[in-house]
Scaffold this motif. Structure first.
Motif, PDB file in Angstrom:
ATOM      1  N   ARG A  41       0.842  -1.200   0.000  1.00 31.19           N
ATOM      2  CA  ARG A  41       0.000   0.000   0.000  1.00 31.19           C
ATOM      3  C   ARG A  41       0.879   1.253   0.000  1.00 31.19           C
ATOM      4  N   TYR A  44       2.308   1.710  -3.432  1.00 35.53           N
ATOM      5  CA  TYR A  44       1.268   2.218  -4.319  1.00 35.53           C
ATOM      6  C   TYR A  44       1.074   3.718  -4.122  1.00 35.53           C
ATOM      7  N   GLU A  45       0.954   4.135  -2.860  1.00 29.78           N
ATOM      8  CA  GLU A  45       0.747   5.555  -2.577  1.00 29.78           C
ATOM      9  C   GLU A  45       1.941   6.387  -3.020  1.00 29.78           C
ATOM     10  N   SER A  47       3.955   5.659  -5.496  1.00 29.71           N
ATOM     11  CA  SER A  47       3.899   5.709  -6.963  1.00 29.71           C
ATOM     12  C   SER A  47       2.858   6.713  -7.441  1.00 29.71           C
ATOM     13  N   GLN A  48       1.706   6.727  -6.785  1.00 35.48           N
ATOM     14  CA  GLN A  48       0.668   7.691  -7.147  1.00 35.48           C
ATOM     15  C   GLN A  48       1.162   9.119  -6.957  1.00 35.48           C
ATOM     16  N   GLU A  49       1.867   9.352  -5.870  1.00 39.41           N
ATOM     17  CA  GLU A  49       2.407  10.692  -5.611  1.00 39.41           C
ATOM     18  C   GLU A  49       3.430  11.083  -6.681  1.00 39.41           C
ATOM     19  N   LEU A  51       3.611   9.976  -9.788  1.00 41.24           N
ATOM     20  CA  LEU A  51       2.916  10.230 -11.048  1.00 41.24           C
ATOM     21  C   LEU A  51       2.232  11.589 -11.036  1.00 41.24           C
ATOM     22  N   ALA A  52       1.675  11.978  -9.902  1.00 41.88           N
ATOM     23  CA  ALA A  52       1.050  13.302  -9.799  1.00 41.88           C
ATOM     24  C   ALA A  52       2.102  14.398  -9.969  1.00 41.88           C
ATOM     25  N   ASP A  77      -1.647   9.413 -16.063  1.00 41.59           N
ATOM     26  CA  ASP A  77      -2.979   9.117 -15.524  1.00 41.59           C
ATOM     27  C   ASP A  77      -3.535   7.786 -16.032  1.00 41.59           C
TER      28      ASP A  77
END
Length: 93
Positions: A41, A44-45, A47-49, A51-52, A77
């Motif tokens: 988790r 994942y978080e 990686s999301q950060e 990408l943003a 996205d």
């Protein structure tokens, strides 16, 4: 234990065991299923950060390279793959 330095975790071991994130199995540390879920988790978080941040970087340079900025945002996205984004850029050049 994969991805965890036992020496660094030694001080936190009682808390990690209490939280059921790690367990002692056969004299060695092992991630529990919950520990693995928490680990993935966090990945994942992170990686999301990332990408943003990449999408924000593209936004900041859109006036200089609009096709490139749109392609980067689309890949970040997930609305298109890298090959699709590259193909779309080739069509605009």
């Amino acid at each position: 234990m994969d991805g965890l330095d036992a020496d660094l975790a030694r001080d936190d071991l009682p808390t990690l065991r209490w939280m059921k994130l790690v367990d002692l199995a056969g004299g060695s540390l092992a991630l529990t299923d919950l520990g693995a879920a928490v680990h993935f988790r966090a990945l994942y978080e992170s990686s999301q950060e990332r990408l943003a941040e990449i999408a924000r970087l593209a936004d900041m340079r859109e006036s200089v390279a609009p096709q490139f900025a749109r392609a980067v945002r689309s890949v970040a996205d997930g609305s298109c793959s890298l090959p699709e984004a590259l193909e779309g850029m080739d069509e605009t050049l």
